[in-house]
Design an enzyme around this catalytic site. Structure first.
Site, short mmCIF file in Angstrom:
data_model
loop_
_atom_site.label_atom_id
_atom_site.label_comp_id
_atom_site.label_asym_id
_atom_site.label_seq_id
_atom_site.Cartn_x
_atom_site.Cartn_y
_atom_site.Cartn_z
N TYR A 179 1.26 -1.01 0.14
CA TYR A 179 -0.43 0.10 -0.29
C TYR A 179 0.67 1.36 0.17
O TYR A 179 0.42 2.20 -0.55
CB TYR A 179 -0.47 0.36 1.15
CG TYR A 179 -1.31 -0.66 1.12
CD1 TYR A 179 -2.25 -1.64 1.22
CD2 TYR A 179 -3.38 -0.44 1.19
CE1 TYR A 179 -3.45 -2.94 0.72
CE2 TYR A 179 -4.64 -1.14 1.22
CZ TYR A 179 -4.21 -2.18 1.05
OH TYR A 179 -5.92 -3.10 0.58
N LYS A 229 3.99 -15.51 2.37
CA LYS A 229 4.28 -15.29 0.77
C LYS A 229 5.64 -15.88 0.65
O LYS A 229 5.90 -15.71 -0.31
CB LYS A 229 3.29 -14.73 -0.19
CG LYS A 229 3.29 -15.60 -1.79
CD LYS A 229 2.43 -16.49 -1.56
CE LYS A 229 2.16 -17.46 -2.72
NZ LYS A 229 1.16 -18.64 -2.76
N ASP A 262 -2.50 -17.46 0.54
CA ASP A 262 -3.03 -18.62 -0.36
C ASP A 262 -4.82 -19.99 0.56
O ASP A 262 -5.23 -19.85 0.43
CB ASP A 262 -2.91 -19.00 -1.61
CG ASP A 262 -1.47 -19.68 -1.59
OD1 ASP A 262 -1.02 -19.82 -0.49
OD2 ASP A 262 -1.21 -20.37 -2.79
N ASP A 286 -5.94 -7.34 4.05
CA ASP A 286 -6.75 -6.83 3.53
C ASP A 286 -7.79 -7.86 2.83
O ASP A 286 -8.94 -8.23 3.33
CB ASP A 286 -6.46 -5.65 2.28
CG ASP A 286 -8.02 -5.75 1.69
OD1 ASP A 286 -8.57 -4.86 3.01
OD2 ASP A 286 -7.85 -4.89 0.71
N ASP A 290 -11.28 -9.64 4.61
CA ASP A 290 -12.76 -9.68 4.11
C ASP A 290 -13.25 -10.97 4.00
O ASP A 290 -14.70 -11.06 4.42
CB ASP A 290 -12.95 -9.16 2.50
CG ASP A 290 -13.74 -7.92 2.92
OD1 ASP A 290 -12.80 -7.44 3.20
OD2 ASP A 290 -13.80 -7.81 1.87
C1 IPM Z 1 -10.02 -2.17 4.42
C2 IPM Z 1 -10.19 -0.88 3.47
C3 IPM Z 1 -9.54 -0.36 2.59
C4 IPM Z 1 -8.40 -0.78 2.55
C5 IPM Z 1 -9.95 0.13 1.51
C6 IPM Z 1 -11.31 1.49 1.67
C7 IPM Z 1 -7.72 1.22 1.17
O1 IPM Z 1 -10.59 -2.51 2.10
O2 IPM Z 1 -10.25 -1.39 5.38
O3 IPM Z 1 -9.95 -3.58 4.57
O4 IPM Z 1 -8.07 -2.13 1.47
O5 IPM Z 1 -7.73 -1.05 3.29
MG MG Z 2 -10.52 -4.37 2.89
#
Ligand code: IPM
Ligand code: MG
Length: 394
Positions: A179, A229, A262, A286, A290
């Site tokens: 990032y 990784k 992975d 990240d 999710d």
């Molecule tokens: C998160 C989001 C952010 C990230 C985006 C909105 C930039 O996906 O906080 O998980 O990638 O960190």
């Molecule tokens: Mg995210």
């Protein structure tokens, strides 16, 4: 309305700021150095984009009610960022918003992002404001707990026997890696135009996030999975070496396992109960969070805390869900649980955090928003009513 495309100069936050391992930005005194327990709390509220304003309204009502109940003197003020700011002719992170955050004990932040910028380069997108906030306050440790609420077990895409009992803490490195590393950008060579990013981790960056993960595990089941990784990337080979060294010197009693990221995704959906703490770099964390969030039944259920040197920031893991924005049907629970984390970590009041978690668990037995409405025996409600249901149980 014409789309404004201003690049905020503060966006250029590359490795230069990290040289020597010390961040010399605008960070306040160390979060860790703050008083143990607070009786006063000043919160900077950034509602964000899409469903942000509606879930923030519900969450701020819970924050105020919890503070009143537990005799904590709370003051809060809000200021825009991201698309909400740009729409007012301001930069994605206006100075007044940054100042509000600098002067606060904690930042409560809604989701950022607006589809009108879907085709814009990363540096021009409104959600860049979030990355600037994280970097400005050196909030390198992002804690994302994945713990399904008992009432929602049947809303999980996994079978009850797989998900029941899952309790994971994802520790995501938040201010380095893919990032933020330089060089980045666009270029052109003989093969044509290209876009490029850099994945760089210094030893000290891995060490400091590793410590957060190990320290957290010491309070839990003493198990850490480090997701990397190392089979393909030098940066991740260094990550792994550093984790091993840190473990052997200071945390030998922790059961440390290394897992390729992975494979970690696959293990998360096939056997989540094996995990206690998972630590990963920015990008991998990240993605893993999710996956983890969806295990709990809905991405709308996961809170997060970002801690480091400056004002700590608290935000839900989910995005701005523009498809349902303004319709009053968003799930405010991740944002409300985020308020719980704010009390726990910024005010050092885990008792209030726990009260909010319990109120959410109880409210879910009677009311649910549509995204978590699997099963029966509850009323399907909108965002406002879901917030009121939590208030009623507090
Ligand atoms: C998160 C989001 C952010 C990230 C985006 C909105 C930039 O996906 O906080 O998980 O990638 O960190
Ligand atoms: Mg995210």
């Amino acid at each position: 309305m014409a789309l404004q495309r201003k690049v905020d100069p503060r966006i250029e936050l590359g490795d230069a700021r990290l040289d020597g391992g010390e961040f010399d930005g605008w960070a306040q005194a160390d979060t860790e150095k703050k008083k143990d327990t607070m009786t006063q709390l000043k919160v900077a509220v950034i509602p964000g984009d899409g469903i942000g304003p509606e879930i923030t309204e519900a969450a701020v009502a819970v924050m105020q009610a919890a503070a009143d109940k537990f005799n904590l003197e709370l003051s809060h003020d809000s200021s825009p960022a991201a698309a909400a700011a740009v729409d007012q002719g301001l930069p994605p992170l206006p100075d007044k918003t940054l100042k509000l955050c600098q002067d606060a004990d904690a930042i409560l932040c809604g989701p950022f992002g607006d589809p009108r910028w879907d085709n814009a380069p990363p540096a021009e997108r409104p959600e860049r404001a979030k990355l600037i906030l994280r970097k400005t306050f050196d909030l390198y440790a992002n804690l994302r707990p994945v713990k399904p609420v008992p009432a929602l077990i049947d809303a999980s895409p996994l079978k009850r026997e797989l998900i029941d009992g899952t309790d994971i803490l994802i520790v995501r490195e938040l201010t380095g890696g893919l990032y933020f590393s330089e060089p980045r950008g666009y270029g052109e060579d003989d093969a044509g135009r290209f876009g490029h990013n850099t994945l760089r981790y210094h030893t000290w960056e891995v060490e400091r996030i590793g410590r957060i993960a190990f320290d957290a595990a010491m309070q839990r089941k003493k198990r850490v999975h480090s997701a990397d990784k190392a089979n393909a990337l030098e940066s991740m080979q260094l990550w792994r070496e550093t984790m091993i060294k840190l473990h052997d010197t200071d945390y030998a009693e922790i059961d440390l396992k290394h897992v390729f990221v992975d494979n970690c995704c696959m293990q998360l959906v096939s056997d989540p109960k094996q995990f206690d703490v998972i630590v990963a770099g920015n990008m991998f964390g990240d993605i893993l969070s999710d996956v983890g969030a969806q295990l709990t039944g809905s991405l709308g259920m996961l809170p997060s805390a970002s801690l480091g040197k400056g004002t700590p920031l608290f935000e839900p893991v989910h995005g701005s869900a523009p498809d349902i924005a303004g319709q009053g049907k968003a799930n405010p629970l991740a944002m409300i649980l985020t308020v719980g984390m704010l009390f726990t970590h910024a005010a050092k009041r885990p008792d209030i955090g726990e009260a909010i978690d319990n109120a959410v668990a109880k409210a879910l037995q009677k009311s649910r928003t549509q995204d978590i409405a699997r099963g029966s025996g509850f009323e399907i409600v909108g965002c406002k009513q879901m917030g009121e249901a939590v208030l009623a149980e507090l």
